[in-house]
Enzyme design. Structure first.
Site, mmCIF file in Angstrom:
data_model
loop_
_atom_site.group_PDB
_atom_site.id
_atom_site.type_symbol
_atom_site.label_atom_id
_atom_site.label_comp_id
_atom_site.label_asym_id
_atom_site.label_seq_id
_atom_site.Cartn_x
_atom_site.Cartn_y
_atom_site.Cartn_z
ATOM 1 N N PRO A 133 -4.159 1.681 18.395
ATOM 2 C CA PRO A 133 -3.935 1.074 17.081
ATOM 3 C C PRO A 133 -4.017 2.044 15.918
ATOM 4 O O PRO A 133 -3.733 1.657 14.781
ATOM 5 C CB PRO A 133 -5.056 0.029 16.996
ATOM 6 C CG PRO A 133 -6.152 0.592 17.843
ATOM 7 C CD PRO A 133 -5.459 1.285 18.980
ATOM 8 N N TYR A 187 -9.224 6.384 6.722
ATOM 9 C CA TYR A 187 -9.328 6.912 8.076
ATOM 10 C C TYR A 187 -10.294 8.086 8.014
ATOM 11 O O TYR A 187 -9.989 9.109 7.394
ATOM 12 C CB TYR A 187 -7.966 7.379 8.587
ATOM 13 C CG TYR A 187 -7.003 6.259 8.919
ATOM 14 C CD1 TYR A 187 -6.744 5.925 10.246
ATOM 15 C CD2 TYR A 187 -6.341 5.554 7.922
ATOM 16 C CE1 TYR A 187 -5.853 4.914 10.567
ATOM 17 C CE2 TYR A 187 -5.453 4.534 8.227
ATOM 18 C CZ TYR A 187 -5.218 4.219 9.560
ATOM 19 O OH TYR A 187 -4.347 3.213 9.874
ATOM 20 N N LYS A 234 1.286 0.941 14.899
ATOM 21 C CA LYS A 234 2.647 0.847 15.411
ATOM 22 C C LYS A 234 2.923 -0.410 16.227
ATOM 23 O O LYS A 234 4.088 -0.748 16.446
ATOM 24 C CB LYS A 234 2.954 2.061 16.301
ATOM 25 C CG LYS A 234 2.996 3.380 15.585
ATOM 26 C CD LYS A 234 4.177 3.493 14.648
ATOM 27 C CE LYS A 234 3.769 4.075 13.339
ATOM 28 N NZ LYS A 234 4.229 3.461 12.174
ATOM 29 N N TYR A 290 3.854 7.037 9.501
ATOM 30 C CA TYR A 290 3.047 5.848 9.251
ATOM 31 C C TYR A 290 3.882 4.721 8.639
ATOM 32 O O TYR A 290 3.728 3.553 9.016
ATOM 33 C CB TYR A 290 1.895 6.202 8.318
ATOM 34 C CG TYR A 290 0.764 5.201 8.319
ATOM 35 C CD1 TYR A 290 -0.336 5.367 9.161
ATOM 36 C CD2 TYR A 290 0.770 4.093 7.484
ATOM 37 C CE1 TYR A 290 -1.381 4.467 9.175
ATOM 38 C CE2 TYR A 290 -0.263 3.176 7.491
ATOM 39 C CZ TYR A 290 -1.337 3.368 8.338
ATOM 40 O OH TYR A 290 -2.368 2.453 8.338
ATOM 41 N N HIS A 345 0.856 -1.186 0.000
ATOM 42 C CA HIS A 345 0.000 0.000 0.000
ATOM 43 C C HIS A 345 0.894 1.237 0.000
ATOM 44 O O HIS A 345 1.726 1.404 0.890
ATOM 45 C CB HIS A 345 -0.902 0.013 1.233
ATOM 46 C CG HIS A 345 -2.060 -0.924 1.130
ATOM 47 N ND1 HIS A 345 -3.252 -0.707 1.793
ATOM 48 C CD2 HIS A 345 -2.226 -2.072 0.424
ATOM 49 C CE1 HIS A 345 -4.097 -1.694 1.515
ATOM 50 N NE2 HIS A 345 -3.482 -2.537 0.702
#
Length: 392
Positions: free
Chosen positions: A291, A202, A295, A383, A74
């Site tokens: 979450p 998100y 991580k 990220y 991704h």
């Protein structure tokens, strides 16, 4: 008679199994114990976003032969707010990516690799305490599935047994750690459906947060913000789909049979002490993160990479410097990950009792991130993960 090994690892999760794998590359023997069965470890479906550095370690050391073949690369995520989606381009911004590869698949690979190498891997063995933690000959005491006593003498004991394991208690004692509990949780579902989006979404909405994630081409994982005391069985499937759809306006979710539902509480923790004598903590035994920033397992891998090098120097070269420095070296990255996880969480969630000012400020923050090259780069770098130190 007690078993004898160089390193006794409590916990056959990603941290414990990867550590034994890396130690084996240096010719350092270890024993790994876990109270669960192999089937339970390999079939419990959990999070599956791997940072680029984690993938490079798994593939480059032979710990996983499938992560690149079966994992899905991704190169971005979508931030959705005010009814619009905004893509954060990881590859174009920082030249890195993440992989969707569920944790239980990582564990299958690690278990297969360790057993093929002759690893002393003991399922169904429950560690009940660690003795002589402050000495250079610590001991793991426990029992097997039949109730027989088990003792393992070691040069080093590693606690990779999670946030409720016995090794943390042996290291931290009454000192505990730094703790934060959040006023919301995630209601999670697993469903049989094709992906609703090629990349993770998100979403910040007036009703609260939602995450549209994936596990495989046939199984999808989705979450929405809820109260920590929510009963996972109280809502019907139709109500769950209505809630999820309302949280991601502008995206049509592809629905399917919901076969698992749970409520995940949000906590942050960092142990004040990560080492006592020759007993040391890694992974969830040393820290937990919300979450939102993906991580958890990646931070455990970073711990293990540092600790493997420290144990190589300690046990093969009798050089204690890296082992002595391990807690502080690991803690720097841990707190960076804690901040990133807190930042993503606070930016995207609706806190109970939030005022109109709070809501509008949060939208301003989101617009600052997506509208700024520096903001997008900060999110992309955090990220996809900071680079890991090289293995010796």
């Amino acid at each position: 008679m007690p078993a004898r090994t160089r390193v006794a690892v409590v916990g056959a999760g990603p941290a414990g199994l990867l550590l034994s794998h890396l130690l084996d590359r240096y010719g350092i023997e270890s024993v790994v114990v876990d109270s669960r069965s192999r089937e339970e470890i390999e079939t419990t479906i959990r999070a599956g976003i791997l940072e680029q550095g984690t993938v490079e370690i798994l593939d480059g050391t032979g710990a996983s032969r499938r992560v690149l073949a079966d994992g899905h690369r991704h190169e971005g995520i979508e931030l959705r707010f005010a009814g619009e989606g905004h893509r954060i381009d990881f590859a174009g911004t920082v030249g890195r990516a993440v992989w969707l590869y569920p944790q239980h698949e990582v564990l299958k690979d690690l278990i297969a690799a360790r057993l093929a190498a002759g690893q002393d891997l003991r399922f169904g063995v429950t560690a009940t305490r660690v003795e002589d933690a402050g000495t250079d000959r610590p001991r793991v005491v426990g029992k097997d599935a039949e109730g027989n006593a088990v003792e393992i003498d070691a040069d080093v004991v590693v606690g990779a047994d999670g946030s409720r394991g016995v090794v943390r208690e042996a290291v931290t004692g009454a000192h505990g750690g730094f703790f934060r509990e959040y006023p919301f949780a995630w209601f999670g579902i697993l469903c049989e459906a094709p992906p609703s989006s090629q990349e993770l979404i998100y979403s910040n909405s007036p009703d609260g947060f939602a995450l549209i994630s994936q596990r495989s081409p046939e199984i999808q994982r989705m979450y929405f913000q809820c109260a920590p005391d929510t009963d996972p069985e109280a809502a019907t499937d139709e109500q769950l789909w209505e809630t999820l759809q309302a949280r991601v306006p502008g995206t049509t979710l592809r629905e399917g049979r919901i076969f698992q539902r749970d409520v995940l509480r949000f906590r942050s923790f960092v142990a004040r002490e990560m080492r006592r004598g020759r007993v040391v903590l890694v992974g969830d035994a040393a820290h937990t993160v919300p979450p939102t920033g993906a991580k958890g397992m990646n931070l455990a891998v970073a711990d293990v990479v540092l600790l493997a090098e420290a144990l190589r120097a300690l046990l093969l070269d009798r050089d204690e410097r890296l082992f002595d420095a391990f807690p502080e070296t690991a803690r720097q990255r841990i707190w960076q990950a804690q901040h990133f996880s807190w930042w993503m969480t606070s930016m995207l969630h609706l806190e109970p009792g939030a005022s109109d000012f709070d809501r509008m400020r949060r939208l301003g923050e989101l617009r600052s991130v997506v509208g700024s090259p520096a903001g997008r780069a900060y999110l992309a770098e955090g990220y996809t993960g900071l680079p890991l130190p090289p293995l010796g």
